[in-house]
Structures are given as C-alpha cells and as structure tokens.
Design a protein around this motif. Structure first.
Motif, PDB file in Angstrom:
ATOM      1  N   VAL A  77       0.850  -1.194   0.000  1.00  0.00           N
ATOM      2  CA  VAL A  77       0.000   0.000   0.000  1.00  0.00           C
ATOM      3  C   VAL A  77       0.887   1.247   0.000  1.00  0.00           C
ATOM      4  O   VAL A  77       0.624   2.228  -0.701  1.00  0.00           O
ATOM      5  N   PHE A  78       1.949   1.164   0.782  1.00  0.00           N
ATOM      6  CA  PHE A  78       2.921   2.262   0.821  1.00  0.00           C
ATOM      7  C   PHE A  78       3.466   2.533  -0.592  1.00  0.00           C
ATOM      8  O   PHE A  78       3.510   3.691  -1.054  1.00  0.00           O
ATOM      9  N   ALA A  79       3.864   1.466  -1.282  1.00  0.00           N
ATOM     10  CA  ALA A  79       4.411   1.617  -2.640  1.00  0.00           C
ATOM     11  C   ALA A  79       3.370   2.272  -3.558  1.00  0.00           C
ATOM     12  O   ALA A  79       3.703   3.151  -4.360  1.00  0.00           O
TER      13      ALA A  79
ATOM     14  N   ARG B 148       2.808  20.333  -2.301  1.00  0.00           N
ATOM     15  CA  ARG B 148       2.878  21.788  -2.516  1.00  0.00           C
ATOM     16  C   ARG B 148       2.332  22.095  -3.909  1.00  0.00           C
ATOM     17  O   ARG B 148       2.663  21.395  -4.867  1.00  0.00           O
ATOM     18  N   ALA B 149       1.508  23.120  -4.000  1.00  0.00           N
ATOM     19  CA  ALA B 149       0.871  23.423  -5.286  1.00  0.00           C
ATOM     20  C   ALA B 149       0.690  24.933  -5.426  1.00  0.00           C
ATOM     21  O   ALA B 149       0.720  25.652  -4.432  1.00  0.00           O
ATOM     22  N   PRO B 150       0.480  25.409  -6.646  1.00  0.00           N
ATOM     23  CA  PRO B 150       0.332  26.854  -6.841  1.00  0.00           C
ATOM     24  C   PRO B 150      -0.915  27.435  -6.163  1.00  0.00           C
ATOM     25  O   PRO B 150      -0.960  28.612  -5.877  1.00  0.00           O
ATOM     26  N   ASP B 151      -1.942  26.609  -5.945  1.00  0.00           N
ATOM     27  CA  ASP B 151      -3.138  27.110  -5.266  1.00  0.00           C
ATOM     28  C   ASP B 151      -3.757  26.003  -4.414  1.00  0.00           C
ATOM     29  O   ASP B 151      -3.467  24.824  -4.596  1.00  0.00           O
ATOM     30  N   ALA B 152      -4.620  26.431  -3.477  1.00  0.00           N
ATOM     31  CA  ALA B 152      -5.176  25.505  -2.486  1.00  0.00           C
ATOM     32  C   ALA B 152      -6.034  24.420  -3.143  1.00  0.00           C
ATOM     33  O   ALA B 152      -6.039  23.267  -2.706  1.00  0.00           O
ATOM     34  N   GLU B 153      -6.747  24.789  -4.201  1.00  0.00           N
ATOM     35  CA  GLU B 153      -7.629  23.838  -4.864  1.00  0.00           C
ATOM     36  C   GLU B 153      -6.813  22.677  -5.461  1.00  0.00           C
ATOM     37  O   GLU B 153      -7.174  21.503  -5.320  1.00  0.00           O
ATOM     38  N   THR B 154      -5.711  23.021  -6.116  1.00  0.00           N
ATOM     39  CA  THR B 154      -4.865  21.982  -6.705  1.00  0.00           C
ATOM     40  C   THR B 154      -4.269  21.107  -5.604  1.00  0.00           C
ATOM     41  O   THR B 154      -4.204  19.884  -5.733  1.00  0.00           O
ATOM     42  N   LEU B 155      -3.864  21.750  -4.517  1.00  0.00           N
ATOM     43  CA  LEU B 155      -3.299  20.994  -3.400  1.00  0.00           C
ATOM     44  C   LEU B 155      -4.331  19.983  -2.881  1.00  0.00           C
ATOM     45  O   LEU B 155      -4.020  18.799  -2.671  1.00  0.00           O
ATOM     46  N   ASN B 156      -5.580  20.429  -2.723  1.00  0.00           N
ATOM     47  CA  ASN B 156      -6.643  19.529  -2.256  1.00  0.00           C
ATOM     48  C   ASN B 156      -6.872  18.381  -3.228  1.00  0.00           C
ATOM     49  O   ASN B 156      -7.071  17.239  -2.806  1.00  0.00           O
ATOM     50  N   SER B 157      -6.830  18.688  -4.529  1.00  0.00           N
ATOM     51  CA  SER B 157      -7.059  17.635  -5.524  1.00  0.00           C
ATOM     52  C   SER B 157      -5.989  16.557  -5.400  1.00  0.00           C
ATOM     53  O   SER B 157      -6.284  15.363  -5.461  1.00  0.00           O
ATOM     54  N   VAL B 158      -4.750  16.981  -5.234  1.00  0.00           N
ATOM     55  CA  VAL B 158      -3.659  16.012  -5.135  1.00  0.00           C
ATOM     56  C   VAL B 158      -3.869  15.107  -3.920  1.00  0.00           C
ATOM     57  O   VAL B 158      -3.773  13.878  -4.013  1.00  0.00           O
ATOM     58  N   ILE B 159      -4.197  15.721  -2.790  1.00  0.00           N
ATOM     59  CA  ILE B 159      -4.367  14.928  -1.567  1.00  0.00           C
ATOM     60  C   ILE B 159      -5.553  13.966  -1.726  1.00  0.00           C
ATOM     61  O   ILE B 159      -5.473  12.787  -1.355  1.00  0.00           O
ATOM     62  N   THR B 160      -6.644  14.442  -2.297  1.00  0.00           N
ATOM     63  CA  THR B 160      -7.816  13.589  -2.498  1.00  0.00           C
ATOM     64  C   THR B 160      -7.458  12.390  -3.388  1.00  0.00           C
ATOM     65  O   THR B 160      -7.845  11.251  -3.099  1.00  0.00           O
ATOM     66  N   GLU B 161      -6.717  12.655  -4.437  1.00  0.00           N
ATOM     67  CA  GLU B 161      -6.370  11.562  -5.363  1.00  0.00           C
ATOM     68  C   GLU B 161      -5.416  10.556  -4.714  1.00  0.00           C
ATOM     69  O   GLU B 161      -5.551   9.346  -4.909  1.00  0.00           O
ATOM     70  N   VAL B 162      -4.462  11.049  -3.946  1.00  0.00           N
ATOM     71  CA  VAL B 162      -3.520  10.125  -3.287  1.00  0.00           C
ATOM     72  C   VAL B 162      -4.277   9.270  -2.258  1.00  0.00           C
ATOM     73  O   VAL B 162      -4.082   8.060  -2.158  1.00  0.00           O
ATOM     74  N   ARG B 163      -5.180   9.909  -1.522  1.00  0.00           N
ATOM     75  CA  ARG B 163      -5.959   9.160  -0.525  1.00  0.00           C
ATOM     76  C   ARG B 163      -6.800   8.080  -1.191  1.00  0.00           C
ATOM     77  O   ARG B 163      -6.898   6.956  -0.685  1.00  0.00           O
ATOM     78  N   ALA B 164      -7.406   8.419  -2.316  1.00  0.00           N
ATOM     79  CA  ALA B 164      -8.261   7.447  -3.014  1.00  0.00           C
ATOM     80  C   ALA B 164      -7.422   6.256  -3.468  1.00  0.00           C
ATOM     81  O   ALA B 164      -7.838   5.092  -3.299  1.00  0.00           O
ATOM     82  N   ALA B 165      -6.240   6.524  -3.992  1.00  0.00           N
ATOM     83  CA  ALA B 165      -5.364   5.427  -4.448  1.00  0.00           C
ATOM     84  C   ALA B 165      -4.943   4.575  -3.263  1.00  0.00           C
ATOM     85  O   ALA B 165      -4.892   3.338  -3.346  1.00  0.00           O
ATOM     86  N   ALA B 166      -4.651   5.228  -2.141  1.00  0.00           N
ATOM     87  CA  ALA B 166      -4.224   4.493  -0.941  1.00  0.00           C
ATOM     88  C   ALA B 166      -5.359   3.618  -0.425  1.00  0.00           C
ATOM     89  O   ALA B 166      -5.158   2.453  -0.072  1.00  0.00           O
ATOM     90  N   GLU B 167      -6.558   4.171  -0.396  1.00  0.00           N
ATOM     91  CA  GLU B 167      -7.693   3.411   0.126  1.00  0.00           C
ATOM     92  C   GLU B 167      -7.996   2.203  -0.761  1.00  0.00           C
ATOM     93  O   GLU B 167      -8.278   1.108  -0.260  1.00  0.00           O
TER      94      GLU B 167
ATOM     95  N   GLU C  37      -7.654  -3.691  -1.179  1.00  0.00           N
ATOM     96  CA  GLU C  37      -7.213  -4.874  -1.916  1.00  0.00           C
ATOM     97  C   GLU C  37      -6.294  -5.757  -1.061  1.00  0.00           C
ATOM     98  O   GLU C  37      -6.368  -6.985  -1.105  1.00  0.00           O
ATOM     99  N   GLN C  38      -5.448  -5.149  -0.271  1.00  0.00           N
ATOM    100  CA  GLN C  38      -4.452  -5.906   0.513  1.00  0.00           C
ATOM    101  C   GLN C  38      -4.946  -6.279   1.911  1.00  0.00           C
ATOM    102  O   GLN C  38      -4.225  -6.939   2.662  1.00  0.00           O
ATOM    103  N   GLY C  39      -6.118  -5.812   2.288  1.00  0.00           N
ATOM    104  CA  GLY C  39      -6.591  -6.074   3.647  1.00  0.00           C
ATOM    105  C   GLY C  39      -5.708  -5.382   4.679  1.00  0.00           C
ATOM    106  O   GLY C  39      -5.326  -5.952   5.706  1.00  0.00           O
TER     107      GLY C  39
END
Ligand code: HGY
Ligand code: MN
Ligand code: MN
Length: 409
Positions: free
Chosen positions: A246-248, A291-310, A315-317
């Motif tokens: 999951v880390f990878a 780090r991103a040029p604006d807060a909205e982009t920063l939020n999008s990145v975090i949301t996408e990383v969280r979704a991939a992690a979840e 899948e791995q339990g």
C-alpha cells in the motif's frame, strides 16, 4: 565593535562559517541540527556569542526564539534573521546564511552609523523552523503568531516518544509560557529574511540575488498503514496483509498526481515496523509533503492520493489512515515592500518559491520580505546545497541596503 565591523566582510563571513562548520555535521557531510538537541544547543550558543561580541542585547522569547537587539527594544523595530536548525542531512546554508548574514549586515550598518539607530534592529533565530523532529514546521514563528495552538505544540512527540514540551524544558525553555506573543509582534514594523535560493531560477537570470514574490500553499500528512507481520519464507502471497504494498502504491500515486497537476508531492520519510529482512512488515508510517500553486490543486492532489491508498489498502486487507499535520496557506509577500526593495537593489529578479519560511508565517501579520542568494546547483535540503561566497556576500550587502533604508530612510 566598530573595529570588528570595519574588518573585512569576507574574512568575517568565513570566520562565522568556520565556527559553525562542525556543529551537527554527519559523516556524509550533511547537517543534523534538530530542534532542542545538542547540535541545536551549540548553534544557539553560537548565536548568543555573536550577540555578545557585538554588545547586542540577547533575549529568549516565550516560544524559545532568540533575539539580539541593537538599540532599545521598543515599538517600530526592524527585524531580520532566519533559523539555525536543519532537516536530516541538510545543507550548510538553509537557515544559517540568513542568521550569519543578518549579524554581518548589522556590522555593515554600524560601520556607517556611529549613533544608535533611530529604531531598534533585531536579529532573530526562529526555533524549530524545519520541524524535522516533531513534524510541524516553523514552530517558533507559528506559536508567536498564534497559528499553532500551544497545547497541541506541547504534545507533539519525536520518534523516541519525547514531547516537545519535555524537549524545550530540558533546553531551559518554560513550556508553560508557550503561546501568542502579540506585544512582540505589534512592536515589529518589518521583517526581512535572507535565505539561500532553493531552486535555480537566479542562475538562469544570471543574478546573485533576487526577491521572493510568493510561497505556494503546502502541507504535511502523516500516513499510517497497519497490516500483519508474517514469515517471508512461509506466508502464501494470497494470505498476506502487507502494508509495504500500500505504501508503494501511495508513493507512486503521489508522483503521478503531482505530474498530472503540475505541482509537487513527495514521500521522503517512512518508518517500517518491525523492519525485518525476512518478515512481512506489520505496520508502517510515512509522511506525504505536497505543494501546489493554489489551495484547490493541493486539495485535488491529496484527495487523489488518498483514493489510491484506500483502494490499495482495501485490496491488501490493510488498515490505512491519513492525518493532516500542518497546512500553510498561500503567501503573497507585501507588494509595496517588495517594490521598494527591488528598486533599492536596482531591479533584481522576483521569484516565487515552494519552500516554507518563518517569513511566510509572519507575513500574515506584518510586512515581510525575503531576499534569496543564488544557488547554482538548485539543490537544497541536501549536502549539495551551495551558494558561492561572493553570492552570500551579495546577499549580506543587499540586506544591509534594505535595513539601512528601513531604519534611516
Ligand atoms: O519548506 C519547508 O519544508 C520548511 O518550512 N523549510
Ligand atoms: Mn529548509
Ligand atoms: Mn530555511
């Protein structure tokens, strides 16, 4: 003092640099100067000596920041400085250039002005700027402005379970006093910080110094992955709950999201438990810096990383948790002050940065500016970070010009 001030600037820069060279230096040639450790104590002791040699009044504020005053502390002070702590394996310049440079700029002014300044000038060493040990960056300046809750600060823990309160107490700071310092803040007219550039824009401009325009919004997230320890030689693949997988996935997702959004996301720190060669890890902690040029982009990145992690955790339990440790909003440095400085320096480049600074924290409350010294490697937070002596001195001279204008102009 005046004799010292009139000595050769280059020689005095090198003398200060030599005094700091061995403090917290690791075998790879980088610096480990984490807040409230022995290396930090030695850096702070150097600061006290630098103040004493100049007959500047030394003061430690309620949040552990060190101040050296030239002139009577009072309303309208002009403040300059930076920090003396480092990231793990940091370079020599990130922080110390600004503090050493501030003392040398004060020397320059004293060599030109016999009398005390009409308003006080202070050199400050903000404590725990990097947050390398307790996770939150710019602790000293955030406490001062009230942006960091003192109760939360006291409870921050390092990897050995030592709290920030305990660490500060053992360094002689009374943690009960931590908190907003309105009186101090309101007595400051302007803060100017000299810093090594942490990218390579100035090299491209062929300019020794530049002025900061803005800091990207940025933050740190602590990630926890909980799986199940098992035997590397016997546990069947389908029976494993391996948090490393999951880390990878998170590391890759962060890189891909950053590339998609043209911003930056980094996983630079991980702690694996129990860290056995022949075992599936039971758990893991990692830190995501984005780090991103604006807060909205920063939020999008975090949301996408969280979704991939979840998705991967599912899948791995493996159990996955994401906790926001700190977020710093976009900083736009005071434009009047910036224009004044650019004119004073004869039209130097103006550049934004993705790096956080105490100047960014203070900019919410007082006019603040930053001067960058060229770093041709473009590398920072690494032993490879470098600025030539000529460019460091160009930074000092620029700072002296700015301070002179702010104090006497
Ligand atoms: O930008 C940083 O990581 C820190 O505030 N210097
Ligand atoms: Mn740094
Ligand atoms: Mn710095």
């Amino acid at each position: 003092v005046r004799e010292r001030a009139q000595g050769d600037l280059l020689a005095r820069f090198q003398e200060a640099w030599d005094e700091l060279a061995e403090i917290g230096r690791n075998p790879e040639g980088g610096y480990d100067r984490f807040a409230w450790t022995e290396a930090d104590r030695q850096m702070r002791a150097w600061f006290s000596r630098a103040a004493a040699e100049r007959n500047m009044t030394l003061e430690q504020d309620r949040n552990g920041n060190l101040w050296a005053w030239w002139g009577e502390p009072g309303d309208g002070a002009i403040v300059t400085g930076s920090h003396l702590d480092s990231v793990p394996g940091g370079g020599a310049f990130d922080g110390p250039l600004g503090v050493v440079g501030s003392f040398l700029a004060v020397d320059e002014l004293r060599s030109r002005h016999e009398e005390s300044p009409p308003r006080a000038v202070a050199v400050v060493d903000f404590s725990d700027e990097e947050g390398a040990r307790f996770g939150v960056a710019c602790v000293g300046s955030r406490l001062m402005t009230g942006e960091l809750d003192p109760d939360r600060a006291r409870r921050l823990v390092d990897e050995s379970g030592v709290t920030l309160a305990e660490a500060m107490r053992s360094a002689g700071v009374d943690d009960k006093l931590l908190g907003p310092d309105e009186a101090r803040l309101s007595a400051i007219t302007t803060y100017v910080e000299l810093h090594i550039e942490q990218g390579r824009a100035l090299a491209d401009f062929d300019a020794p110094v530049g002025v900061a325009t803005a800091i990207w919004p940025h933050g740190r997230w602590r990630l926890r992955f909980k799986g199940e320890a098992n035997h590397a030689g016997t546990a069947r693949l389908q029976d494993r709950h391996d948090p490393m997988l999951v880390f990878a996935a998170v590391v890759t997702a962060a890189r891909e999201a950053a590339a998609r959004h043209q911003c930056l996301a980094t996983v630079g720190k991980a702690l694996v438990h129990p860290n056995a060669t022949n075992g599936v890890a039971s758990s893991l902690q990692a830190w995501l810096d984005a780090r991103a040029p604006d807060a909205e982009t920063l939020n999008s990145v975090i949301t996408e990383v969280r979704a991939a992690a979840e998705a991967s955790a599912n899948e791995q339990g493996v159990e996955f948790e994401c906790y926001q440790e700190s977020v710093t909003a976009a900083v736009s440095f005071n434009s009047d002050l910036r224009r004044r400085i650019v004119t004073l320096l004869g039209g130097v480049p103006e550049i934004p940065t993705g790096a956080g600074h105490d100047a960014g924290i203070l900019s919410e409350r007082i006019p603040t500016a930053m001067v960058f010294a060229r770093n041709p490697t473009g590398v920072s937070h690494s032993p490879a970070e470098r600025s030539s002596v000529e460019d460091c001195l160009a930074g000092v001279r620029a700072l002296a010009v700015i301070l002179e204008d702010l104090v006497w102009g």
